[in-house]
Design a protein around this motif. Structure first.
Motif, PDB file in Angstrom:
ATOM      1  N   GLN A   1       0.810  -1.224   0.000  1.00 30.73           N
ATOM      2  CA  GLN A   1       0.000   0.000   0.000  1.00 30.73           C
ATOM      3  C   GLN A   1       0.838   1.266   0.000  1.00 30.73           C
ATOM      4  O   GLN A   1       0.323   2.333  -0.301  1.00 30.73           O
ATOM      5  N   HIS A   2       2.131   1.168   0.337  1.00 31.60           N
ATOM      6  CA  HIS A   2       2.962   2.374   0.390  1.00 31.60           C
ATOM      7  C   HIS A   2       3.164   2.909  -1.022  1.00 31.60           C
ATOM      8  O   HIS A   2       3.488   2.155  -1.949  1.00 31.60           O
ATOM      9  N   MET A   3       2.987   4.216  -1.198  1.00 30.32           N
ATOM     10  CA  MET A   3       3.031   4.792  -2.533  1.00 30.32           C
ATOM     11  C   MET A   3       4.395   4.641  -3.192  1.00 30.32           C
ATOM     12  O   MET A   3       4.486   4.463  -4.412  1.00 30.32           O
ATOM     13  N   ASP A   4       5.473   4.683  -2.413  1.00 37.24           N
ATOM     14  CA  ASP A   4       6.800   4.498  -3.011  1.00 37.24           C
ATOM     15  C   ASP A   4       6.920   3.123  -3.644  1.00 37.24           C
ATOM     16  O   ASP A   4       7.488   2.963  -4.728  1.00 37.24           O
TER      17      ASP A   4
ATOM     18  N   ARG B   1       3.181  14.249  -6.209  1.00 39.97           N
ATOM     19  CA  ARG B   1       4.429  13.585  -6.618  1.00 39.97           C
ATOM     20  C   ARG B   1       5.585  14.583  -6.690  1.00 39.97           C
ATOM     21  O   ARG B   1       6.724  14.270  -6.360  1.00 39.97           O
TER      22      ARG B   1
ATOM     23  N   VAL C   1       6.619  15.332  -3.042  1.00 37.82           N
ATOM     24  CA  VAL C   1       7.326  14.169  -2.490  1.00 37.82           C
ATOM     25  C   VAL C   1       8.729  14.079  -3.079  1.00 37.82           C
ATOM     26  O   VAL C   1       9.693  13.740  -2.384  1.00 37.82           O
TER      27      VAL C   1
ATOM     28  N   ALA D   1      -1.947  14.278  -0.137  1.00 39.68           N
ATOM     29  CA  ALA D   1      -2.275  12.851  -0.110  1.00 39.68           C
ATOM     30  C   ALA D   1      -3.671  12.626   0.458  1.00 39.68           C
ATOM     31  O   ALA D   1      -4.439  11.807  -0.047  1.00 39.68           O
TER      32      ALA D   1
ATOM     33  N   TYR E   1      -4.038   6.210  -0.275  1.00 41.88           N
ATOM     34  CA  TYR E   1      -3.592   7.599  -0.160  1.00 41.88           C
ATOM     35  C   TYR E   1      -3.765   8.123   1.269  1.00 41.88           C
ATOM     36  O   TYR E   1      -2.943   8.914   1.756  1.00 41.88           O
TER      37      TYR E   1
ATOM     38  N   THR F   1      -3.399   6.316   3.882  1.00 38.43           N
ATOM     39  CA  THR F   1      -2.261   5.721   4.584  1.00 38.43           C
ATOM     40  C   THR F   1      -0.988   6.505   4.316  1.00 38.43           C
ATOM     41  O   THR F   1      -0.170   6.747   5.220  1.00 38.43           O
ATOM     42  N   GLU F   2      -0.806   6.924   3.055  1.00 37.74           N
ATOM     43  CA  GLU F   2       0.371   7.735   2.737  1.00 37.74           C
ATOM     44  C   GLU F   2       0.336   9.061   3.495  1.00 37.74           C
ATOM     45  O   GLU F   2       1.362   9.536   3.995  1.00 37.74           O
TER      46      GLU F   2
ATOM     47  N   GLN G   1       1.536   8.526   6.977  1.00 40.36           N
ATOM     48  CA  GLN G   1       2.984   8.339   7.055  1.00 40.36           C
ATOM     49  C   GLN G   1       3.725   9.666   6.914  1.00 40.36           C
ATOM     50  O   GLN G   1       4.714   9.925   7.624  1.00 40.36           O
ATOM     51  N   LEU G   2       3.245  10.520   6.021  1.00 38.00           N
ATOM     52  CA  LEU G   2       3.891  11.824   5.835  1.00 38.00           C
ATOM     53  C   LEU G   2       3.723  12.701   7.072  1.00 38.00           C
ATOM     54  O   LEU G   2       4.665  13.374   7.502  1.00 38.00           O
TER      55      LEU G   2
END
Length: 446
Positions: free
Chosen positions: A69-72, A175, A178, A201, A220, A222-223, A226-227
């Motif tokens: 699920q992590h965008m990276d 993007r 980030v 996000a 998103y 979740t991202e 994290q941010l």
């Protein structure tokens, strides 16, 4: 890189296969990896190498033991397997070749108008990257304010028209921010950029939630968490968890909704700068969760807490910009909706009606959404003519906004109307519905 080192493109027949399209849309990487293996001959060890994952992790994903699920990671999969960005809900990837629209047009010779000049071609994504590098000099607080202004504008237009058309621009800006986070900058600027990325996000997740594309929304959200965690912004983490709690109520997961909003309240209480407005909003989300579970006493208690916190708001409170929407009309209408979820229609109706009279008329989605809730409470009390009149008034703002969430509430009201479908008021509502929203009315069951 040399052509020999460039990852091979996936076969067109795989990228256009409905099963692959569906798997990418919901980010089911177990299916994606299996399809890539069977249809393109790219085995798990190769998938791991291309996507910078460990072979054991790829094996766990294929076996359904792990989700990605992590965008990276999702971006590495898109780039490593050459899956076009739009298939995974990402911005257009730098390696994607420009669409061959000009080639297609040249296949059918056309004579241009004598006075017209052909439009200049846009630079390719590689040129954009070079120019971005060349212009990355310094960022100031003014730059951060510019980002925040654009986010406020996105939210305003999302209220007016829905987020579907805005999403590519929002994701592109996300993007970009980030990307620049990887550079070293003064702590105040860097922290500000993390906060902006988190807001972008969350906004992207919200547009997917409003479109009822819940897997993408969760990724998103979740991202965003994290941010925000990177800069220990606990108020904003609470805000994101509250969004995820609201989504869980729509997914008919009330226990998840309660767990998420409880976590949000824990985050907010641990923050030194949490304001009364934030606490009020979170209490109201708790009321929604309890109401969905049918916990009457707990719902009433949470509503009381929301109003108690709201009464403690001071004009000098340092409210974050993302909570300013939670004003008195919003508190009142949410109170009515919480009562409506419990089946207390007589209590809910005057509250929602009062809030609607005071609501900002430019918020098309909010007005449609709340009007359908009002119509449902009126119908629950047997007020058929009044309910149909209210629902008819809701059709105009509903037609002005692209929102699957609003369409869903329209469908729920229409289904609730089934026993009265042949009554004059219901027939008039349906005629107006088919006139203003033919795409929605075509999907309704007669």
């Amino acid at each position: 890189m040399p052509d020999a080192d460039r990852p091979q493109e996936l076969p067109t027949r795989l990228l256009t296969d409905p099963e692959m399209i569906d798997a990418c849309q919901v980010r089911d990487f177990a299916r994606v990896f299996r399809l890539v293996k069977t249809r393109a001959g790219i085995y798990p060890s190769m998938i791991a190498r291309r996507c910078e994952l460990t072979p054991s992790r790829v094996g766990e994903v294929i076996a359904g033991q792990r989700q990605l699920q992590h965008m990276d990671v999702i971006e590495r999969i898109a780039d490593g397997l050459r899956i076009p960005g739009h298939m995974l809900g990402l911005a257009r990837r730098a390696w994607e070749t420009p669409q061959a629209l000009a080639v297609t047009e040249r296949e059918v010779p056309q004579v241009p108008e004598p006075e017209q000049k052909p439009p200049a071609s846009l630079p390719g994504p590689d040129v954009d990257s070079i120019l971005a590098l060349a212009t990355r000099t310094s960022f100031s607080t003014a730059t951060l304010e510019g980002f925040r202004s654009s986010i406020e504008d996105y939210w305003r237009r999302d209220d007016q028209h829905g987020g579907e058309a805005l999403r590519p621009a929002i994701v592109g800006q996300l993007r970009y921010v980030v990307g620049i986070l990887k550079e070293n900058r003064p702590p105040t600027i860097q922290n500000g950029l993390y906060g902006i990325a988190a807001e972008l996000a969350r906004l992207t997740g919200w547009t997917y939630f409003d479109a009822r594309q819940y897997n993408q929304a969760r990724a998103y959200f979740t991202e965003a968490l994290q941010l925000a965690k990177e800069i220990d912004d606990r108020q904003f983490m609470a805000n994101v968890l509250a969004c995820m709690s609201l989504q869980a109520t729509y997914q008919d997961k009330p226990a998840d909704s309660l767990a998420l909003v409880t976590a949000a309240q824990d985050q907010s209480r641990s923050a030194l700068d949490t304001t009364s407005r934030v606490l009020s909003m979170l209490s109201m989300r708790e009321a929604f969760a309890h109401a969905t579970l049918g916990n009457r006493n707990a719902t009433h208690r949470a509503i009381g807490e929301a109003h108690r916190h709201f009464e403690q708001i001071q004009s000098s409170d340092p409210d974050p910009s993302w909570v300013t929407y939670f004003d008195e009309p919003k508190l009142i209408v949410d109170t009515g909706i919480a009562h409506g979820r419990l089946g207390e229609a007589a209590t809910a109706e005057p509250l929602i009606a009062d809030a609607l009279r005071r609501e900002d008329r430019t918020n098309q989605r909010g007005r449609a959404f709340h009007a359908f809730w009002l119509a449902r409470t009126q119908l629950d009390q047997g007020k058929l003519d009044q309910a149909c009149h209210t629902a008819t008034q809701a059709l105009e703002p509903a037609s002005a906004v692209t929102s699957e969430r609003v369409s869903g509430h329209l469908r729920e009201f229409y289904e609730q109307l089934a026993p009265h479908r042949q009554e004059p008021a219901a027939l008039a509502f349906e005629a107006r519905l088919r006139e203003l929203l033919p795409s929605v009315s075509g999907s309704l069951h007669p």
